[in-house]
Each structure stands twice: as structure tokens, then as C-alpha cells.
Design a protein around this motif. Structure first.
Motif, mmCIF file in Angstrom:
data_model
loop_
_atom_site.group_PDB
_atom_site.id
_atom_site.type_symbol
_atom_site.label_atom_id
_atom_site.label_comp_id
_atom_site.label_asym_id
_atom_site.label_seq_id
_atom_site.Cartn_x
_atom_site.Cartn_y
_atom_site.Cartn_z
ATOM 1 N N TRP A 18 71.424 17.079 4.560
ATOM 2 C CA TRP A 18 70.712 17.500 3.356
ATOM 3 C C TRP A 18 71.709 17.820 2.262
ATOM 4 O O TRP A 18 72.903 17.996 2.509
ATOM 5 C CB TRP A 18 69.853 18.732 3.662
ATOM 6 N N THR A 27 67.155 26.022 1.365
ATOM 7 C CA THR A 27 66.979 27.425 1.778
ATOM 8 C C THR A 27 68.152 28.272 1.258
ATOM 9 O O THR A 27 68.008 29.467 1.056
ATOM 10 C CB THR A 27 66.866 27.581 3.313
ATOM 11 N N VAL A 31 67.538 31.701 -0.962
ATOM 12 C CA VAL A 31 68.097 33.046 -0.786
ATOM 13 C C VAL A 31 69.002 33.418 -1.972
ATOM 14 O O VAL A 31 69.085 34.581 -2.352
ATOM 15 C CB VAL A 31 68.802 33.248 0.581
ATOM 16 N N ARG A 35 68.705 36.702 -4.422
ATOM 17 C CA ARG A 35 69.786 37.617 -4.835
ATOM 18 C C ARG A 35 69.842 37.728 -6.361
ATOM 19 O O ARG A 35 70.133 38.790 -6.911
ATOM 20 C CB ARG A 35 71.135 37.150 -4.279
ATOM 21 N N ARG A 90 70.074 42.766 3.381
ATOM 22 C CA ARG A 90 71.041 42.151 4.285
ATOM 23 C C ARG A 90 72.372 41.899 3.571
ATOM 24 O O ARG A 90 73.433 42.004 4.176
ATOM 25 C CB ARG A 90 70.463 40.911 4.978
ATOM 26 N N ALA A 113 77.630 28.344 8.021
ATOM 27 C CA ALA A 113 76.438 28.232 7.158
ATOM 28 C C ALA A 113 76.578 29.127 5.941
ATOM 29 O O ALA A 113 75.705 29.931 5.622
ATOM 30 C CB ALA A 113 75.161 28.564 7.918
ATOM 31 N N ALA A 114 77.699 28.987 5.256
ATOM 32 C CA ALA A 114 77.975 29.844 4.094
ATOM 33 C C ALA A 114 76.974 29.600 2.976
ATOM 34 O O ALA A 114 76.669 30.510 2.200
ATOM 35 C CB ALA A 114 79.389 29.586 3.587
ATOM 36 N N GLY A 115 76.451 28.382 2.868
ATOM 37 C CA GLY A 115 75.509 28.108 1.781
ATOM 38 C C GLY A 115 76.111 28.534 0.456
ATOM 39 O O GLY A 115 77.246 28.205 0.119
ATOM 40 N N ASP A 135 79.718 24.556 6.180
ATOM 41 C CA ASP A 135 78.350 24.127 5.846
ATOM 42 C C ASP A 135 78.357 22.610 5.749
ATOM 43 O O ASP A 135 79.399 21.962 5.917
ATOM 44 C CB ASP A 135 77.842 24.758 4.531
ATOM 45 N N VAL A 163 81.053 20.502 7.753
ATOM 46 C CA VAL A 163 80.759 20.144 9.149
ATOM 47 C C VAL A 163 79.311 20.505 9.453
ATOM 48 O O VAL A 163 78.744 21.411 8.838
ATOM 49 C CB VAL A 163 81.736 20.904 10.096
ATOM 50 N N ASP A 164 78.742 19.774 10.397
ATOM 51 C CA ASP A 164 77.427 20.158 10.901
ATOM 52 C C ASP A 164 77.645 21.107 12.071
ATOM 53 O O ASP A 164 78.429 20.813 12.977
ATOM 54 C CB ASP A 164 76.639 18.916 11.348
ATOM 55 N N LEU A 165 76.953 22.229 12.054
ATOM 56 C CA LEU A 165 77.174 23.247 13.080
ATOM 57 C C LEU A 165 76.590 22.860 14.435
ATOM 58 O O LEU A 165 76.716 23.622 15.398
ATOM 59 C CB LEU A 165 76.612 24.595 12.611
ATOM 60 N N ARG A 166 75.967 21.691 14.507
ATOM 61 C CA ARG A 166 75.554 21.175 15.809
ATOM 62 C C ARG A 166 76.641 20.262 16.368
ATOM 63 O O ARG A 166 76.510 19.739 17.470
ATOM 64 C CB ARG A 166 74.217 20.406 15.687
ATOM 65 N N GLU A 189 74.605 34.595 8.985
ATOM 66 C CA GLU A 189 73.550 35.142 8.101
ATOM 67 C C GLU A 189 72.624 34.007 7.672
ATOM 68 O O GLU A 189 73.084 33.016 7.092
ATOM 69 C CB GLU A 189 74.207 35.785 6.863
ATOM 70 N N GLY A 190 71.352 34.169 7.964
ATOM 71 C CA GLY A 190 70.383 33.157 7.526
ATOM 72 C C GLY A 190 70.593 31.822 8.193
ATOM 73 O O GLY A 190 70.338 30.776 7.590
HETATM 74 C C1 LIG Z 1 69.218 30.247 4.359
HETATM 75 S S1 LIG Z 1 70.738 29.438 3.979
HETATM 76 C C2 LIG Z 1 71.863 30.807 4.234
HETATM 77 C C3 LIG Z 1 73.133 30.647 3.471
HETATM 78 C C4 LIG Z 1 74.021 31.889 3.444
HETATM 79 N N1 LIG Z 1 74.467 32.262 4.752
HETATM 80 C C5 LIG Z 1 73.304 33.029 2.771
HETATM 81 O O1 LIG Z 1 72.771 33.917 3.461
HETATM 82 O O2 LIG Z 1 73.256 33.018 1.537
HETATM 83 C C6 LIG Z 1 71.017 28.422 5.405
HETATM 84 C C7 LIG Z 1 72.295 27.634 5.327
HETATM 85 O O3 LIG Z 1 72.548 27.126 6.625
HETATM 86 C C8 LIG Z 1 73.133 25.870 6.488
HETATM 87 N N2 LIG Z 1 72.922 25.186 7.770
HETATM 88 C C9 LIG Z 1 71.820 25.233 8.545
HETATM 89 N N3 LIG Z 1 71.964 24.437 9.611
HETATM 90 C C10 LIG Z 1 73.210 23.894 9.521
HETATM 91 C C11 LIG Z 1 73.936 22.990 10.301
HETATM 92 N N4 LIG Z 1 73.416 22.446 11.398
HETATM 93 N N5 LIG Z 1 75.185 22.644 9.910
HETATM 94 C C12 LIG Z 1 75.720 23.166 8.758
HETATM 95 N N6 LIG Z 1 75.064 24.032 7.974
HETATM 96 C C13 LIG Z 1 73.826 24.387 8.346
HETATM 97 C C14 LIG Z 1 72.365 25.246 5.334
HETATM 98 O O4 LIG Z 1 73.022 24.135 4.771
HETATM 99 C C15 LIG Z 1 72.267 26.430 4.401
HETATM 100 O O5 LIG Z 1 73.350 26.484 3.512
#
Ligand SMILES: C[S@@+](CC[C@H](N)C(=O)[O-])C[C@H]1O[C@@H](n2cnc3c(N)ncnc32)[C@H](O)[C@@H]1O
Length: 307
Positions: A18, A27, A31, A35, A90, A113-115, A135, A163-166, A189-190
């Protein structure tokens, strides 16, 4: 079609990807917008000026909601009012956690997943701190562009790990200079809801494997929703032409409650229920009839240290 409709990746798959405006990527914007709305309150719990910057960079409804021009937006509904409080709470909890870890001497920060987390710019880090942000590539690309254009400087060295966290995120982190022999502080987080239970387990195990003694971990943890609520909410999201998607993006699985898992692996810490934390900081709770209640009842904020 509104930006919110584009969150509809609807069905998750093993290798889905994505950008910042689609599927799970959006998402991070949701979030961040929360903020930004918190920061604009008369007495904000926390102020994240970068959150607004990210929303305005995307524009459309993400900017309109901050200007009060999107009255139908989920973030300004009754649910949204509570959700913004949750995000503020949070953020404050995990900011405090990071300052504690930095005071204890930790100089490696890892945020899977720093987003659109702006802590590498927003917090007052000790000299020599490195923040590793993991992320999806397109999410980090968007974020990096906006930060560069802002002309602001980070308060720590920020390293992006696309990277994908899977997948093999541990190899990617080690390849970026992370030192497993030095202590580190981790923040989940999230994220957990968007990972299948197996990837959650691998995330916890990876943190435990790479964290030297005196490391810290914090987790925004949540129990799965009842199957009945989960299925009904997914059906409702599918039937709706618009609106923020959440239930369609989550796995609704839990590998293990984070506090139990880390305690069993020799870490010492505590979990505070979100509802208790909101009471402590004087923010209102949704009532049991609120759409926000099932989420609020499921969340706990965890922090632990490795002995
Ligand atoms: C709700 S946001 C939270 C972002 C940040 N931690 C925050 O709280 O502001 C979820 C984040 O998880 C990342 N994410 C979810 N699944 C992921 C995956 N499999 N690999 C990498 N990133 C992932 C998404 O791209 C997104 O940036």
C-alpha cells in the motif's frame, strides 16, 4: 470518490502492499489526523505539529477534516471524538516511555510500523540516538518527502527501513546498522491488529532476540473483538460506499497478550488498561453504548524492560 473510500483494500492478502492513501497505509494518516485534531484543541495532551503537515501534504478530505470542512468524516463523529482522545493518550504514554528509556541510557530506538510517527523530529533525544523506522516502502517515501520539504531537522539520526513486517525485517534492521549488543527501546504502536498472529509472534520473538539486556519494549496491545462484532462490522463496511475502513483491514487475531509473552520471556513490566489510563489523565471514556466502546475495552498500554 473521497480519499476515505480509497482506504478500501478491503480484503487483506499475504503480500499486499500500500501507499499512504490506500489500505493499511491510510490508517497512518487516520492516526496522524487524530494527533493533528488533538494539537488544535485548547488544552492538548500532546502537540505533534508534523501530523498536520502530513495531512496537508495529502490534502483533500485529510486537510478538510482539520479545517472543520468535512462534517461527515468519521474523525468528527462521536466515535472520532473518543478516538482522538485515545490517540492523544497513547502518544503521551509512549513519549513518556521513550524519555524513560533515554534517561536509562538507551540510544537505539526501533519503531516497527512507524507510519507517520514524528518522534525522530519531535522528542528531545540525547546526542548519539538513532531512530530506526520500519514500514512499507511507499509509506516511508511519502513521509521522507514531506519531512525533507519541511526544512526541519531531526532531533536524532533517523534511519528508514523499507520492509514488510511479515518478511525478514530483522535482517533488514541488522543491515541498517542496528547493534544487538547494545540496549534498544522498541515501540509497537498501532500495529498488531494489522498483522496475522504468526507475524505478531515473530515480531515479539524478533524483539526478544535483538534486544540486549537493559532494553525496553512498549506495546499498544488489543484483545480481538468478538467474532460476532467483527463479522457484522466488516459486513457493514463492505455495504457502505464511503467511510473509514478498519475492520476490513485487521486480522482480529492475537498471538498472545504482550505483557504475558514478554513476562514469560524474562522481561519485567506492566500493562495498563486504556480506560484506566484515560481516567488517570482526566480524559473522558466512551459509554458502553458508544461505537468506540469495544475498541476502548480491548486496549492496554504495555511497557517492559529486559532484566
Ligand atoms: C495505524 S498506523 C500506525 C503508525 C504509527 N505507529 C502511529 O501510531 O502513528 C499502522 C502502520 O502500520 C504499518 N504496517 C502495517 N502492517 C505492516 C506490514 N506488514 N509491514 C510494514 N508496515 C506495516 C502501516 O503501513 C502503517 O504505517
Amino acid at each position: 470518490m473521497s480519499e476515505f473510500t480509497r482506504i478500501t483494500g478491503l480484503m487483506r492478502s499475504d503480500n499486499d502492499t500500500w501507499d499512504i492513501t490506500t489500505s493499511v497505509g491510510a490508517t497512518a494518516l487516520f492516526v496522524a489526523a487524530s494527533r493533528a485534531l488533538e494539537a488544535n484543541k485548547p488544552n492538548p495532551l500532546v502537540v505533534d505539529p508534523y501530523a498536520e503537515m502530513f495531512c496537508r501534504a495529502v490534502g483533500g478530505e485529510w486537510a478538510d477534516v482539520l479545517d472543520g470542512k468535512a462534517p461527515e468524516n468519521k474523525l468528527v463523529s462521536e466515535f472520532g471524538h473518543h478516538f482522538v482522545n485515545y490517540q492523544a493518550a497513547r502518544t503521551k504514554f509512549f513519549d513518556t516511555y521513550f524519555y524513560g528509556a533515554a534517561d536509562a541510557g538507551v540510544r537505539q530506538i526501533v519503531i516497527p510500523a512507524a507510519g507517520l510517527d514524528s518522534r525522530a523530529y519531535r522528542l528531545a533525544w540525547p546526542t548519539g540516538t538513532v531512530v530506526y523506522e520500519l514500514d512499507q516502502p511507499q509509506v516511508l517515501e511519502f513521509k521522507g518527502d514531506v519531512l525533507r520539504r519541511s526544512g526541519e531537522s531531526p532531533t536524532a539520526e533517523r534511519r528508514e527501513i523499507a520492509v514488510d513486517l511479515r518478511d525478514d525485517w530483522q535482517g533488514a534492521l541488522l543491515g541498517s546498522g542496528f547493534d544487538p549488543a547494545s540496549s534498544s527501546a522498541w515501540l509497537v504502536e498501532g500495529l498488531l491488529v494489522y498483522l496475522p498472529a504468526s507475524a505478531q509472534g515473530e515480531l515479539f520473538a524478533g524483539i526478544d532476540r535483538l534486544a540486549a539486556p537493559s532494553s525496553h519494549v512498549a506495546v499498544d496491545d488489543g484483545k480481538p473483538f468478538s467474532e460476532e462484532l467483527y463479522q457484522a462490522a466488516r459486513d457493514e463496511e463492505r455495504a457502505s460506499a464511503d467511510g473509514a475502513k478498519f475492520f476490513s483491514l485487521i486480522y482480529n487475531e492475537q498471538h498472545a497478550p504482550a505483557i504475558d509473552w514478554f513476562t514469560e520471556h524474562g522481561w519485567k513490566g506492566a500493562a495498563v488498561e486504556l480506560t484506566d489510563y484515560l481516567r488517570q489523565i482526566g480524559r473522558p471514556l466512551p459509554g458502553p453504548e458508544s461505537e468506540a466502546w469495544p475498541m476502548f475495552a480491548s486496549i492496554s498500554l504495555v511497557n517492559a524492560a529486559k532484566g
